[in-house]
Design a protein around this motif. Sequence first.
Motif, mmCIF file in Angstrom:
data_model
loop_
_atom_site.group_PDB
_atom_site.id
_atom_site.type_symbol
_atom_site.label_atom_id
_atom_site.label_comp_id
_atom_site.label_asym_id
_atom_site.label_seq_id
_atom_site.Cartn_x
_atom_site.Cartn_y
_atom_site.Cartn_z
ATOM 1 N N GLU A 41 0.849 -1.207 0.000
ATOM 2 C CA GLU A 41 0.000 0.000 0.000
ATOM 3 C C GLU A 41 0.884 1.257 0.000
ATOM 4 O O GLU A 41 0.538 2.256 -0.624
ATOM 5 C CB GLU A 41 -0.928 0.031 1.224
ATOM 6 N N GLU A 82 1.731 2.059 -3.498
ATOM 7 C CA GLU A 82 0.623 2.643 -4.272
ATOM 8 C C GLU A 82 0.424 4.123 -3.953
ATOM 9 O O GLU A 82 0.131 4.926 -4.833
ATOM 10 C CB GLU A 82 -0.669 1.856 -4.030
ATOM 11 N N LYS A 83 0.621 4.455 -2.680
ATOM 12 C CA LYS A 83 0.451 5.853 -2.259
ATOM 13 C C LYS A 83 1.419 6.795 -2.966
ATOM 14 O O LYS A 83 1.164 7.982 -3.111
ATOM 15 C CB LYS A 83 0.673 5.971 -0.746
#
Lengths: 529, 529
Positions: free
Chosen positions: A135, A138-139
């Motif tokens: 994650e 992705e950020k």
Amino acid sequence: MALWAGMSMAGVAQAAEPVDLDMVAKIRSEALHRSQAAANLKELTETIGPRLTNSPNYTQASAWARGKLSGWGLSNVHDEVYDPAFGRGWAFRASRVEMLSPRQLPVHALPKAWTRGTDGPVEGEVVLASFKTLEDIEKQRGKLRGRIVLVDEARAYKPSEKTDFRRYSEAELGELQTFPMPEDTAPDAQQKRLDEYRKRIALSKALNTFLAEEGVLATLSISSWDNGIIRATGGGARKAGEPVGVTELVLPAEHYNPLVRAVQGKQPVRLRIDVDSAFTSEQDLPATNTFAEIPGSGKVDEVVIIGAHLDSWHTGTGASDNGAGVVVMMEAMRILKTIGAKPRRTIRLALWGGEEQGLHGSAGYVARYLADYPEPTDPEQKALPRAYQRGTGPLQRRRGYDRFSTYFNFDNGTGRIRGIYAQENHAAVPIFKAWLEPFNDLGASIVTTRNTGSTDHISFDRVGLPGFQFVQDPADYFTHVHHTHLDTYDHVVPEDLKQAAAIIASFAWHAAMREERLPRKPFVERDAQ
Amino acid sequence: MALWAGMSMAGVAQAAEPVDLDMVAKIRSEALHRSQAAANLKELTETIGPRLTNSPNYTQASAWARGKLSGWGLSNVHDEVYDPAFGRGWAFRASRVEMLSPRQLPVHALPKAWTRGTDGPVEGEVVLASFKTLEDIEKQRGKLRGRIVLVDEARAYKPSEKTDFRRYSEAELGELQTFPMPEDTAPDAQQKRLDEYRKRIALSKALNTFLAEEGVLATLSISSWDNGIIRATGGGARKAGEPVGVTELVLPAEHYNPLVRAVQGKQPVRLRIDVDSAFTSEQDLPATNTFAEIPGSGKVDEVVIIGAHLDSWHTGTGASDNGAGVVVMMEAMRILKTIGAKPRRTIRLALWGGEEQGLHGSAGYVARYLADYPEPTDPEQKALPRAYQRGTGPLQRRRGYDRFSTYFNFDNGTGRIRGIYAQENHAAVPIFKAWLEPFNDLGASIVTTRNTGSTDHISFDRVGLPGFQFVQDPADYFTHVHHTHLDTYDHVVPEDLKQAAAIIASFAWHAAMREERLPRKPFVERDAQ
């Protein structure tokens, strides 16, 4: 308390382990007065340099070792492939980093192995980003093009209260002879370790893919030690076809922390980076170990092996880790040959490759000649490194298993031998005590039942074969040199090499001459551990 | 033994030195709970960086300090020239050295201050040459064109048996309170020192001239400390018109020694060097100190000075030497101002320049305002630095001499204050003991009659004025940071700065408030020493 009939201390008393003091005298004379160990270490580390597995330097080092060993008249000097496709070759020539703003500063930085160079100088703004989960990646998508990314937090300086270089005190040696009660292994420990491994690998591949796609210029991380020391191992990708990512540099804390603080203080930070590194092969190359022998006469099929790893990391010259071991083990062979030793068992020297990436050279040798677990058929298991595989059935013993006597390893830096770890092989304890006695005057005396890990004797130990590492003085192994750019010739103590070579030559001799092979400890199958 | 009439201990008993515990409480509250010292050090070292005297960074640092001091409402904030032609400005941006043969290796290296850059990358063969005498230079004439010259021998690694970072033990503090008997000075010691100085200067000028004429590419020397640390000060020439020589680099022992060994082993060694450094002025620039005050009321003409040196060497950021002192002294002023202190005597802050080149800033101030020996008329004496001049007559006292109370200095790194050196000023001992008492709980307690040297209090001490340096914990001053590339913010301990600022604010306050100026010790004229 009951006393069982027939049981008495006398009932378990053992015959004294014979020690050949004439041979000890010859060995010590050659080892202490005509040592070639330090001179060889100088050649290995300063003419050849560091020896990353499958790098051109590694190949050069193998050839150098074979030349020396043949020159001394040793037998069966050869390289042997332990993995036909271990990974790509890699080398680096230069690594320049300069701060352009907020002020001008030459930044000390060295690349991780198997990472990309920059193809000439590049300049970019420095940003901070954490990649602990998928994650997190992705950020950051779409935000990092052309950026240089700090991937670690700043770390507060931790003043050391230990001396940089030390030898074991008598009290410490005493303490080392106690056996700490093992903690119970959590029932799910193996599964947890496996899950973490998979997560780590998945994250690393995803991150490398992302960084390259995103067009990040480079990542910078903080050295794990303070005081200007750069401690760096591998990054990128060793195997052809795996995502290599971008340039990855490691900086000393003193140069890394200010970058983090400046970015956090909203100061624009710009760096110029120029890393000249290159993969020296497109495809995975075969990886080799190097061997030499003094053939036995009598018990010629039985073998005693002494070894150390020839490979090293790339930022220093691998002098303590493990050039010291290489030249000590070579020297032990030279001593035995020079004094005309004719052992009953064959004494084999092994210079392993791929140790730093997970004991690959010694594990490959053991699997081929001594014992291995069956190959998994399950593709998920197949994809795992051997150390993580489970449930493929009991250990398969090769022809050499029963003929194997013992393996001795030297890979804890320059430190003088103070004794040996018996790895819970209690029957070996009195034998080692007897063998050490003529070296008590050189500071080597203790036999601890403790286990020690992290180097090539483990490849033998984990298939139930006797494999041992010596107790060595800490010296500055864990303060200055372990995997650092300071792992160089100057930090090795020539006198320590002489002492170690004498003891190991004597251990090899006595193991090769004793009536029985070294006793073995109880073996526990992998799946039952 | 006789007992003289009237003589008794009571006869020399002194009134207890008054201590203002209300002020101590206010000072401690501001110093310990609302410190700005570490934040200021971060700005000074990481936004501005190192502060070589007369470099652009030094100018920037003076302006930064004046801004802070004015912002806190201090009076008479200004710079003042202590030398109208101290030397040229100099700065460096990059320093790249790469070994091309016998193997490829990025070599860590940093230039000496006031040395030439290379004007882009240059390559050359490395040779070994010693220049200890003028004859040594002549022997090399015609042999070194286009060469890179190793000017030092290799030096064996010396494992340290001390901890890297340490605080004084109670036993060491006890020992520090004994006074070692001074050794007799040899009658010709002064002449010898002078002869050596002249020889050194003549050799250095001849060498610089020779190296440039000869067309040497660069000289390399070995850092004076091990463990990858680059310890470098000045080289080349600070003064316009003096022979600058060539690029001069300092290498860590771990990178220097292998070069020597390779050359001695007849291996061809080639390096590529690219040093981007530059003199930032053609002419000698004036050099300045920076001042600020809290004006006295009552004894307004009398003065208490606290100070530290703003200049630093160039390879680190001068955080311990002497950024720590700068922010501690600034903080002491801020604390006094913030708590509304209205001292009787003026409390003046001095941030000195040119300390690293020989206490120039403080010496210039003392000469101008307090006392100085007459200028020599003899041209040979005139050519000498002030510290070497003799026989020009007795000390000339300026107007300020009698009005001066005392000077306090802080320049032994980050280390917490453990006490103070009384510099054989025995009358000051009970005063300092009283002043330290409210700081015993912070680890500061001892008053030693010993002398300590090597920093700016000496400029006062040598004209017979009270000038003192605190006893500070050694920390890692002489293991990692003193004049090294590791003299950076991370090696400074913020808690130590808070403690020091509290104590110094209180010392300044009490010195400014007590009825009398600080007592003076016997003064010995320069020519009589």
